[in-house]
Scaffold this motif. Structure first.
Motif, PDB file in Angstrom:
ATOM      1  N   GLY A 246       0.831  -1.209   0.000  1.00 26.29           N
ATOM      2  CA  GLY A 246       0.000   0.000   0.000  1.00 26.29           C
ATOM      3  C   GLY A 246       0.858   1.248   0.000  1.00 26.29           C
ATOM      4  O   GLY A 246       2.039   1.214   0.346  1.00 26.29           O
ATOM      5  N   VAL A 247       0.251   2.354  -0.376  1.00 25.85           N
ATOM      6  CA  VAL A 247       1.024   3.582  -0.530  1.00 25.85           C
ATOM      7  C   VAL A 247       1.538   4.082   0.815  1.00 25.85           C
ATOM      8  O   VAL A 247       2.701   4.483   0.923  1.00 25.85           O
TER       9      VAL A 247
ATOM     10  N   VAL B 207       4.468   1.924   1.828  1.00 22.04           N
ATOM     11  CA  VAL B 207       5.730   2.249   1.151  1.00 22.04           C
ATOM     12  C   VAL B 207       6.366   3.490   1.776  1.00 22.04           C
ATOM     13  O   VAL B 207       7.549   3.515   2.124  1.00 22.04           O
TER      14      VAL B 207
ATOM     15  N   PHE C 252       0.850  13.900  -5.127  1.00 23.22           N
ATOM     16  CA  PHE C 252       0.634  12.776  -6.048  1.00 23.22           C
ATOM     17  C   PHE C 252       0.575  13.179  -7.503  1.00 23.22           C
ATOM     18  O   PHE C 252       0.686  12.336  -8.384  1.00 23.22           O
TER      19      PHE C 252
ATOM     20  N   ALA D  86       4.978   8.574  -6.980  1.00 23.01           N
ATOM     21  CA  ALA D  86       4.038   7.477  -6.788  1.00 23.01           C
ATOM     22  C   ALA D  86       3.639   7.216  -5.336  1.00 23.01           C
ATOM     23  O   ALA D  86       2.474   6.994  -5.060  1.00 23.01           O
ATOM     24  N   HIS D  87       4.579   7.221  -4.432  1.00 21.30           N
ATOM     25  CA  HIS D  87       4.223   6.923  -3.043  1.00 21.30           C
ATOM     26  C   HIS D  87       4.553   8.036  -2.063  1.00 21.30           C
ATOM     27  O   HIS D  87       4.075   8.019  -0.934  1.00 21.30           O
TER      28      HIS D  87
ATOM     29  N   VAL E 183       1.816  10.646  -0.118  1.00 16.81           N
ATOM     30  CA  VAL E 183       1.014  10.385   1.079  1.00 16.81           C
ATOM     31  C   VAL E 183       1.600  11.057   2.325  1.00 16.81           C
ATOM     32  O   VAL E 183       0.973  11.065   3.379  1.00 16.81           O
TER      33      VAL E 183
ATOM     34  N   SER F 113       2.629  13.768   5.137  1.00 14.66           N
ATOM     35  CA  SER F 113       1.659  14.644   5.804  1.00 14.66           C
ATOM     36  C   SER F 113       2.179  16.050   6.032  1.00 14.66           C
ATOM     37  O   SER F 113       3.278  16.240   6.554  1.00 14.66           O
ATOM     38  N   SER F 114       1.368  17.025   5.668  1.00 13.65           N
ATOM     39  CA  SER F 114       1.681  18.412   6.009  1.00 13.65           C
ATOM     40  C   SER F 114       1.068  18.789   7.355  1.00 13.65           C
ATOM     41  O   SER F 114       0.964  19.969   7.677  1.00 13.65           O
TER      42      SER F 114
ATOM     43  N   VAL G 113       0.759   4.388  -6.775  1.00 13.74           N
ATOM     44  CA  VAL G 113      -0.591   4.524  -6.233  1.00 13.74           C
ATOM     45  C   VAL G 113      -1.555   5.082  -7.269  1.00 13.74           C
ATOM     46  O   VAL G 113      -2.682   4.585  -7.410  1.00 13.74           O
TER      47      VAL G 113
ATOM     48  N   ALA H  20      -5.544   1.843   0.872  1.00  8.31           N
ATOM     49  CA  ALA H  20      -4.168   1.924   0.391  1.00  8.31           C
ATOM     50  C   ALA H  20      -3.985   2.705  -0.909  1.00  8.31           C
ATOM     51  O   ALA H  20      -3.058   3.474  -1.028  1.00  8.31           O
ATOM     52  N   HIS H  21      -4.843   2.501  -1.881  1.00  9.93           N
ATOM     53  CA  HIS H  21      -4.649   3.201  -3.150  1.00  9.93           C
ATOM     54  C   HIS H  21      -5.823   4.067  -3.561  1.00  9.93           C
ATOM     55  O   HIS H  21      -5.679   4.903  -4.442  1.00  9.93           O
TER      56      HIS H  21
END
Lengths: 472, 472
Positions: free
Chosen positions: A242-243, A246, A287, A293-294, A297, A299-300, B243, B293-294
């Motif tokens: 999962g993203v 990763v 994204f 790609a990963h 995700v 966090s800000s 993702v 996850a995605h």
């Protein structure tokens, strides 16, 4: 630096910039000490909200949380740019990166030229490593560089091993970008750092080291073991990770490696006389970027904006400072606004460097704040971004920003799209209060536009400074 | 429905609700037609911004774009809930889902009880399928159900095949959730739909079918072929897909299957006398949800909020309506606010159902708008959400919302945290203009709180209606 300079607030007026840099006062603790070793660990695209000590809840980052408990965690630290090269230029020069035409990330010659950028930071500009070397430090750089195609030794760096990206790797490159190298890149950077520190641990001179990571910058490729450590974030029954799995596998590995590094500093007997700084060069990736790609995700935290944005989420990053017996342990400083531009004057003060060395900076010496003072910043902070911002329209700010006290104003260079936020009550930049504070708007708009006039010109993206969605 | 009812705006006053449902006027086109077949395709967790005809730029969705060119695309369509079951309840009953205690998604008995929810929508409540069946339609449901543990035939559904999730699969379940089934789940749902339509294509009665997908709801598991079609979104050199690649592989497959379905409708000779609706049950999922996850990369377009949020991004979803010769082709309706609650009265009008059937609804008959009128909505829309919202603090709204004209007000049940947005100028809900419109705030707050009083009570999450970040 003579103590009378350190014991009085000495103001350097920069006529060109119209701003003040202040070499501050209360460095009582440093007076009583030898200049410490300094290690500056710089993560790449790690968000303000990615460490559990900053509020992240998906995984624990026990080693960076421990670093924070052993030192001081700052909630209001800003880098000077919203992407790699400008942010790093700000740290290394203490000057607004646009002064050096480092408007965006340094790329290939064609791309740099198109944006009116040089291929490297001008090596004649005095840097943090120049200043500390002049002050008697042995200096080093390990890991990502991204200040261009000029060798680090041209900037006062004695020893270095960096990536091949800019052809300035030094004696031996560290592979930090290839897919095979990604699972071990942070470990390799810290191993090189530890090799250097081992050699220096008995030397009479103090050392300064940059340990600049490429984690958790895209493209990420954690090993099966690393993925397995965060298998609670795995999607069920599908043949790929999962993203969040990763991304946080890489954050967790970074955390583990920092823990190993700190343990090794103890074993080498230098931990107590070493000032360790931990930060990140900009907010988390988005994204919309293909290779992200990963990383998207990341966090800000509670903030608006991500990498490239001069809303808080793009420029406010973690800052942890640890120096046993000097920097208060277990403290969270929520009062003081710190800038990456402050590193040079602050570290110069702590290192006892000459005042001349910091006389043309845009930052403010905040060493007294690192050492425990809870004071407000005296000088404003400025940011600019001339290009498009990818991702959600809400994350696309005007091109200029200034923070003065609790107010942050954003505006385009033509004076349009004015937004004013009271960050004390609204750190997420949700409520534009421009209409309620015409006097503040007028003052800060004038400051931002005057500052912008002092910066070199360059081509701007069409659409820079605009929100946009391709509506049906 | 007698034509005098359709040719005059007839107002039903609902004393209990204090709102109006209007069976509207200008159905001239339907007057001249036999009631059409109706197919309602409902995607799961697809965001407003996920189709290229709605502005998405990562992949093309040529088949849904074509559906939009052959019909009318609405930019201001809202579902009645911010998650599956409430939204579906709103479509099926034409009534606010909370009236039926469907406050959140239907889960296991324990979870439902804890939240004061039933285990299924009360089968005695008249539904869209009841109404259309009574009007002479043969009705069917294929795919995801999520209205609870009561068989669809208790709601006026003649033929059905659904998932095992609620033990009401019918003669033969369609596996839409297992990892193995995910690459073919949309194809299987549409195959079942086509089997039914084939059987019905020569029947004298018109048909109504729900084709309710589980794509692109998590957990996603596109096949290698499907991933390969969007390999431009793959990260370089790593052994797992990206993702956006995973998510848009599923969106693209959904688009392909809708294209195949439309082609087959043509071949069966029923396309021209079939009204096709395409929508999604709520906004895109958030990464904070473990199994997402995605799916978390789905786009809310320019809007604030995602699934579970009653900001626009959680409740405004795509709506495409196609009925050759009746619904204008190639039109984008940016004027009319449409609600999922309008499906029942609008389709009842088009089907010529009895006015009694829609006399206790919360929606407004908007069939004239579907058929080309460009009028504003006459009745307000209401939403409520009693639980936590995951993800970025900016996406966490107050618990109640009302939209009346261009104004949307959000407020907590205790009257606190009032936010007012002018969606005409600020569809992204960025600028809270409550301070500038005290009269509007007073009026809409009263409306929202009065509406809330008509709803059943239930336990609310601590933290519902609050922004939050665990600050250091």
């Amino acid at each position: 630096m003579p103590s009378d300079l350190r014991c009085n607030a000495l103001l350097f007026a920069f006529s060109a910039m119209g701003v003040l840099a202040i070499v501050s006062g209360s460095s009582k603790l440093t007076n009583a000490s030898e200049p410490p070793n300094i290690v500056f660990i710089f993560a790449d695209d790690l968000g303000w909200g990615d460490l559990s000590c900053y509020g992240q809840r998906r995984i624990k980052t026990p080693n960076l949380d421990r670093l924070a408990r052993q030192g001081t965690l700052f909630t209001q630290f800003y880098v000077a740019g919203s992407v790699c090269s400008p942010s790093r230029t700000g740290i290394m020069t203490g000057q607004s990166p646009a002064r050096h035409r480092i408007f965006g990330h340094l790329a290939n010659r064609e791309s740099n030229q198109r944006r009116g950028m040089p291929d490297a930071l001008d090596p004649d500009v005095p840097t943090l490593t120049d200043v500390l070397k002049d002050a008697g430090y042995v200096t080093a750089h390990f890991g990502k560089w991204h200040l261009g195609n000029v060798s680090p030794d041209q900037y006062g760096v004695d020893a270095f091993r960096t990536d091949k990206f800019c052809n300035v790797a030094g004696k031996q490159a560290i592979d930090i970008w290839s897919a095979e190298a990604r699972p071990v890149c942070t470990a390799n950077i810290l191993d090189a750092t530890l090799d250097f520190i081992s050699e220096q641990s008995d030397a009479p001179e103090p050392f300064y080291v940059n340990a600049w990571f490429s984690d958790p910058h895209a493209t990420l490729n954690p090993s099966p073991d690393q993925l397995d450590r965060v298998k609670n974030l795995a999607p069920q029954g599908v043949p790929f990770p999962g993203v969040a799995q990763v991304y946080y596998a890489c954050v967790l590995e970074m955390d583990r490696q920092v823990g190993r590094f700190m343990d090794r500093l103890e074993q080498l007997g230098v931990a107590d006389r070493t000032l360790v700084l931990f930060s990140s060069d900009n907010g988390p990736e988005d994204f919309q970027i293909r290779n992200s790609a990963h990383s998207g995700v990341g966090s800000s935290g509670p903030f608006r904006g991500r990498k490239r944005s001069i809303y808080e989420g793009g420029i406010r990053t973690p800052l942890i400072v640890r120096w046993p017996g000097h920097v208060p342990a277990g403290k969270v400083n929520r009062t003081s606004v710190i800038s990456g531009l402050d590193f040079l004057p602050s570290l110069a003060a702590i290192a006892g460097a000459s005042a001349d060395a910091v006389s043309d900076g845009d930052g403010e010496a905040m060493d007294d704040v690192w050492l425990g003072a809870d004071r407000e910043r005296r000088t404003p902070c400025f940011w600019e971004w001339r290009y498009r911002v990818f991702g959600h329209p809400a994350n696309k700010p005007p091109q200029l920003a200034v923070r003065d006290g609790d107010f942050k104003l954003l505006v385009n260079p033509d004076g349009g799209r004015v937004e004013l936020y009271d960050l004390a009550s609204d750190p997420g930049e949700r409520d534009n209060v421009a209409a309620n504070h015409p006097d503040v708007v007028q003052r800060l708009t004038r400051m931002a536009l005057q500052w912008n006039k002092t910066l070199p010109d360059s081509p701007r993206d069409p659409g820079a400074g605009m929100e946009s969605w391709r509506w049906p």
